[in-house]
Design a protein around this motif. Structure first.
Motif: not given
Lengths: 137, 229
Positions: A83-104
């Motif tokens: 449960f405690f990692f959910i609020p931390i992982a929600v911060e990933l919404m700020q990194w969306g671009d990075l994952f789309i560009k570098k994900g592969h």
């Protein structure tokens, strides 16, 4: 009337249980706080929670703290640790671009290093315990 | 007042989605759709579609993670309960954990660097085999990002729990102790839950490996990872 009584005794048990969990959580919090404080004060590059784990393990081994004093709080906390990692992982919404560009590019290191971990740990331990078993025979 | 309402809303949203996703996970039993993955995706989608920014979510985050520290300290308890097992096989366990941790950390960092990823991603990848609460803390110390670190931890845990046991069998690693340690070290909590299905000994060993590798990497990471970078 008996249902009424049962309701109240049940309430009382719940209250006692809640207080017990709260008290035990406070004890865990004190140990965590002590770990964090020591790490900050002496500028040790170690997570405070890791020092907390070490302190608690030592206190349990020395018999200063009994297992029963903590299990009511530790079990539900560890059960819902995710449960405690959910609020931390929600911060990933700020990194969306990075994952789309570098994900592969992330796959290879993540997959290979996971297989390496399995093979290195499993292989080494199997080798060492086999030797032990042979020498004991 | 506006801010307080928003904080209450985000906390209420997070808690209810967590319990809903827990129910979904228990019903469908698809190993990779963990409550964490379902909840995080759902919450991000809800926040984006309702126009809430992460800045507005942040105050609630501080309140919700308040118990993470004490919960992490609680990891000492399962380790203590397995102390007999730990003492009996101390040397193979320690050598296994040291070689497993160093080799996985080194491969991850070097391959990430060779793939041309930037320093933030490489540093966040270094802790991918460590249990999330400690990976977050280590990534802060070594210049990674805690949220990205959690994403890598979850990916690794999911991958490890999906392919780990078959890969070990393929490599002819059959010893219960070796299998337990390997799963706990590579895939932390998720790996521990998976290997527990093979037996109590394997599960206990995985728990031991998860805790000890996290402690070991905490000690070496601040020196070893900047050196690798």
């Amino acid at each position: 009337m008996s249902a009424f009584r049962r309701f109240f005794s049940c309430k009382e048990n719940n209250l006692r249980k809640t207080l017990k969990i709260a008290g035990q959580t406070c004890l865990l919090w004190v140990i965590y706080y002590a770990g964090t404080w020591i790490v900050n004060y002496f500028h040790i590059p170690l997570p405070g929670s890791v020092l907390g784990i070490i302190i608690l393990f030592v206190l349990l081994s020395m018999g200063v703290i009994k297992e029963q004093w903590l299990s009511a709080a530790v079990n539900p906390l560890l059960k819902h640790l995710a449960f405690f990692f959910i609020p931390i992982a929600v911060e990933l919404m700020q990194w969306g671009d990075l994952f789309i560009k570098k994900g592969h590019l992330l796959f290879l290191p993540l997959v290979v290093s996971t297989l390496v971990a399995l093979l290195a740990t499993g292989g080494v331990v199997q080798l060492l315990t086999k030797n032990n078993e042979n020498s004991e025979e | 007042m506006q801010n307080t309402t928003m904080t209450v809303f985000t906390i209420f949203l997070t808690i209810s989605i967590y319990f809903i996703s827990l129910k979904i996970y228990q019903k469908i039993k698809v190993p990779f759709l963990t409550p964490l993955l379902i909840s995080t995706t759902a919450i991000i989608l809800i926040l984006i579609s309702s126009g809430v920014t992460f800045e507005q979510y942040k105050p609630g985050k501080a309140i919700m993670t308040f118990l993470l520290g004490p919960a992490t300290v609680g990891l000492a308890l399962p380790l203590y309960l397995n102390r007999q097992l730990l003492r009996k096989m101390l040397i193979p366990i320690l050598i296994g954990i040291v070689s497993g941790s160093i080799s996985t950390l080194t491969t991850a960092v070097i391959l990430a660097k060779l793939s041309g990823l930037d320093a933030l991603l490489v540093a966040s990848m270094a802790t991918k085999s460590i249990t999330a609460p400690i990976a977050i803390e280590i990534s802060r110390i070594i210049g990674g990002d805690p949220a990205i670190a959690v994403a890598f931890v979850v990916f690794t845990g999911t991958l490890g729990s999906m392919i780990g046991t078959s890969f070990l069998s393929l490599c002819k690693i059959n010893s219960p102790v070796a299998r337990g340690l390997a799963m706990g070290l590579s895939a932390h909590g998720q790996g521990t839950a998976t290997i527990l299905q093979e037996g109590q000994l394997q599960g206990a060993m995985a728990g031991v490996a998860m805790a000890l590798s996290a402690i070991f990497v905490s000690f070496i990471a601040p020196f070893y990872i900047p050196w690798l970078l």
